[in-house]
Each structure stands twice: as C-alpha cells, then as structure tokens.
Design an enzyme around this catalytic site. Structure first.
Site, PDB file in Angstrom:
ATOM      1  N   ASP A  38       0.857  -1.190   0.000  1.00 34.73           N
ATOM      2  CA  ASP A  38       0.000   0.000   0.000  1.00 34.73           C
ATOM      3  C   ASP A  38       0.890   1.236   0.000  1.00 34.73           C
ATOM      4  O   ASP A  38       2.060   1.195   0.349  1.00 34.73           O
ATOM      5  CB  ASP A  38      -0.928   0.018   1.230  1.00 34.73           C
ATOM      6  CG  ASP A  38      -2.221   0.802   0.989  1.00 34.73           C
ATOM      7  OD1 ASP A  38      -3.294   0.176   0.931  1.00 34.73           O
ATOM      8  OD2 ASP A  38      -2.149   2.042   0.844  1.00 34.73           O
ATOM      9  N   ASP A  51       3.572   3.138  -4.390  1.00 28.05           N
ATOM     10  CA  ASP A  51       2.556   3.870  -5.138  1.00 28.05           C
ATOM     11  C   ASP A  51       2.337   3.074  -6.419  1.00 28.05           C
ATOM     12  O   ASP A  51       3.264   2.946  -7.240  1.00 28.05           O
ATOM     13  CB  ASP A  51       3.078   5.279  -5.445  1.00 28.05           C
ATOM     14  CG  ASP A  51       2.085   6.094  -6.264  1.00 28.05           C
ATOM     15  OD1 ASP A  51       1.139   5.506  -6.836  1.00 28.05           O
ATOM     16  OD2 ASP A  51       2.265   7.315  -6.354  1.00 28.05           O
ATOM     17  N   VAL A  52       1.137   2.527  -6.590  1.00 24.33           N
ATOM     18  CA  VAL A  52       0.918   1.622  -7.733  1.00 24.33           C
ATOM     19  C   VAL A  52       1.011   2.327  -9.089  1.00 24.33           C
ATOM     20  O   VAL A  52       1.051   1.663 -10.123  1.00 24.33           O
ATOM     21  CB  VAL A  52      -0.429   0.851  -7.638  1.00 24.33           C
ATOM     22  CG1 VAL A  52      -0.444  -0.090  -6.459  1.00 24.33           C
ATOM     23  CG2 VAL A  52      -1.621   1.811  -7.620  1.00 24.33           C
ATOM     24  N   TYR A 144     -14.392   7.533 -12.698  1.00 25.88           N
ATOM     25  CA  TYR A 144     -14.284   6.298 -11.896  1.00 25.88           C
ATOM     26  C   TYR A 144     -14.876   5.117 -12.669  1.00 25.88           C
ATOM     27  O   TYR A 144     -14.260   4.051 -12.760  1.00 25.88           O
ATOM     28  CB  TYR A 144     -14.993   6.485 -10.552  1.00 25.88           C
ATOM     29  CG  TYR A 144     -14.950   5.255  -9.672  1.00 25.88           C
ATOM     30  CD1 TYR A 144     -13.804   4.922  -8.952  1.00 25.88           C
ATOM     31  CD2 TYR A 144     -16.058   4.405  -9.558  1.00 25.88           C
ATOM     32  CE1 TYR A 144     -13.765   3.791  -8.151  1.00 25.88           C
ATOM     33  CE2 TYR A 144     -16.031   3.274  -8.767  1.00 25.88           C
ATOM     34  CZ  TYR A 144     -14.880   2.969  -8.047  1.00 25.88           C
ATOM     35  OH  TYR A 144     -14.837   1.833  -7.264  1.00 25.88           O
ATOM     36  N   LYS A 148     -12.953   1.645 -14.044  1.00 27.20           N
ATOM     37  CA  LYS A 148     -13.335   0.288 -13.646  1.00 27.20           C
ATOM     38  C   LYS A 148     -13.810  -0.540 -14.854  1.00 27.20           C
ATOM     39  O   LYS A 148     -13.597  -1.746 -14.904  1.00 27.20           O
ATOM     40  CB  LYS A 148     -14.413   0.353 -12.559  1.00 27.20           C
ATOM     41  CG  LYS A 148     -13.880   0.915 -11.245  1.00 27.20           C
ATOM     42  CD  LYS A 148     -12.790   0.013 -10.681  1.00 27.20           C
ATOM     43  CE  LYS A 148     -12.144   0.525  -9.433  1.00 27.20           C
ATOM     44  NZ  LYS A 148     -11.169  -0.424  -8.867  1.00 27.20           N
ATOM     45  N   THR A 178     -16.639   0.510   3.627  1.00 29.92           N
ATOM     46  CA  THR A 178     -15.203   0.804   3.769  1.00 29.92           C
ATOM     47  C   THR A 178     -15.019   2.327   3.815  1.00 29.92           C
ATOM     48  O   THR A 178     -15.950   3.075   3.485  1.00 29.92           O
ATOM     49  CB  THR A 178     -14.406   0.280   2.558  1.00 29.92           C
ATOM     50  OG1 THR A 178     -14.733   1.110   1.426  1.00 29.92           O
ATOM     51  CG2 THR A 178     -14.708  -1.170   2.240  1.00 29.92           C
TER      52      THR A 178
END
Ligand SMILES: NC(=O)c1ccc[n+]([C@@H]2O[C@H](COP(=O)([O-])OP(=O)(O)OC[C@H]3O[C@@H](n4cnc5c(N)ncnc54)[C@H](O)[C@@H]3O)[C@@H](O)[C@H]2O)c1
Length: 237
Positions: A38, A51-52, A144, A148, A178
């Site tokens: 993470d 950091d992806v 977003y 996805k 979450t």
C-alpha cells in the site's frame, strides 16, 4: 477455521484499508502467506510501501514480495481511488489521477506480477477489482466508472493472453462498508440509493474477501476472464 490456503503465497495491493485489508486478513486466517502492499503505512511483518502508479516502485515491491514469499501464486489488486466528479466541474488532473491509480496501477501490478510468475516458470492467479458502477454507470462518476470498465476489459484481454497458465479474473463489488464508501456520513437519500438492491443492504468487506478467496482457490480452476459481481443483486448480467 480450516487452513485450506496453507501453501498459497499471496500479494495484495491496497491492503492498508477496507476490502484489501479484510482480504489479507482472511487469507492469513486460512493459512496463506501474505505480502501487503500500500501507499499508506501498514503494521504487518510482511508489508511494502508502494505507489501503484510508479513503474519502478511497483517492480521493486513485487520483486521484494516474490523474494520474501519464495514466489507468488496469487496477486490481488484492490488499490484504487474514488472520484465524485460532475463532468462540468472535473479538471483533467482529477480525471487523470483516477485513471492513473485505477487503470495504470492495475496494469503495472498485473504486468510485474506476471513477469515474476513467468520467470519462475509457474502459473498463477491474478484477481483485479472492477465495480458494479462500471456496468451500471452513474451520473457524476464518469472517470471512476471508465477506470473500472477498463479493468473489466483488461481482464478479458489478459485471460486470453496468458491462459492456460495464468488465470485472470476480477471482482466487481457493490457498495461496501469501507472508508472509500463512507456510508456512515452519507445523506439519507444516498444511503437509500446505495442499499437499494434485492438484499436491501450494503456489503461488508469480508463478504467481498470471501469471493476473492473463491477465485484464488481450487474451486475456480475453470474460471478465467470473468468479472464476478458481489453486489447484493444491484447489477445483474
Ligand atoms: N467500497 C465500495 O463501495 C466499492 C465498491 C465497488 C468497488 N470497490 C473497489 O474495491 C477496491 C477496494 O476499495 P475499498 O473500498 O477497500 O477502498 P479503501 O479506500 O478503503 O482502500 C483503498 C486502498 O488503496 C490504497 N491506495 C490508493 N491509492 C494508492 C496508490 N496510488 N498506491 C498504492 N495504494 C493506494 C489506499 O491507501 C487504501 O489503503 C477498489 O478497487 C474499489 O474501487 C469498492
């Protein structure tokens, strides 16, 4: 609890929070060895800050996880950011950020993991994260939803590209309790919208984690290129 994942080596991104955290905990409870990745700090014996969106950091983190675990059988990429963004009020920088983390981050995590799996001459399972909103669409959420939907498309491409050795699937959660959803602080009409599905409620992170474990386990060995909706029936194929 049975330890049926005892021999499994798992890497999970986004493991500091929400679904990624619940998934990492559930894998460990069932006996798997887990490397947690993470951006945010994680207090776990095997964790890596990454950091992806950063190509070098992802390559280093995946290689470190591979070394520490002695291989990777399963990679779960949950890391993502959310954006409420009415089109006329959304800047290019805001839209790019969502696409960068959710789409390019997924691309990099998958690419580096598949490189490692192939270099060890082994197969494996890649489990990515889409969303019910990619299928449904929602006003004010185009960036977003696009990110996805892109993940769902990559799943189908990579399932064809890397079968039969590497299976690639995604989970597409519905609203889940979450920090990303922040259900507690929603106005009542948003709460009603989020829980308006045949089961009449939002999901819990552990319920999404159970679907990930199904896709990671032997019960899914004839499943690839699929996007599994775990959404209380909010979206149906
Ligand atoms: N919660 C929901 O209602 C819901 C619904 C549909 C889909 N999803 C998807 O499920 C997945 C998990 O979401 P969640 O609700 O657990 O979110 P969350 O916000 O609780 O956790 C996301 C994690 O990703 C990490 N992260 C963000 N940007 C990063 C980066 N650049 N590099 C590394 N790590 C980064 C964050 O630090 C955080 O720990 C996401 O892919 C999300 O899009 C969630």
């Amino acid at each position: 609890m049975s330890k049926d994942f005892r021999d499994l080596k798992v890497v999970i991104s986004g493991a500091a929070s929400g679904i990624g955290l619940a998934t990492a905990d559930l894998f460990e409870k069932r006996g798997a060895s887990v490397a947690r990745l993470d951006f945010a700090p994680i207090s776990s014996s095997l964790s890596f800050r990454v950091d992806v969106t950063d190509e070098i950091q992802v390559a280093e983190a995946v290689a470190s996880a591979d070394n520490a675990l002695g291989g990777i059988d399963v990679m779960v990429n949950t890391a993502a950011v959310f954006l409420y963004g009415p089109l006329l009020e959304t800047s290019v920088a805001e839209a790019r950020k969502v696409l960068d983390v959710n789409l390019i981050g997924t691309f990099l995590m998958a690419r580096e993991t598949i490189r490692v799996m192939k270099s060890r001459g082994k197969g494996g399972k890649i489990i990515l994260f889409s969303s019910e909103l990619a299928q449904l669409g929602r006003e004010h959420h185009a960036a977003y939803c696009a990110s996805k939907a892109g993940v769902s498309a990559m799943v189908r491409c990579w399932a064809k590209e890397f079968g039969p050795d590497i299976l690639v699937n995604a989970v597409a959660p519905g609203p889940t309790d979450t920090p990303m959803l922040d259900y507690e602080n929603m106005p009542p009409d948003w709460k009603r919208l989020e829980s308006s599905n045949p089961l009449g409620r939002i999901g819990q992170p552990k319920e999404i984690a159970e679907a990930v474990l199904f896709l990671a386990g032997p019960g899914s060995n004839f499943i690839t290129g699929q996007v599994l909706g775990v959404n209380g029936g909010a979206a149906m194929v």
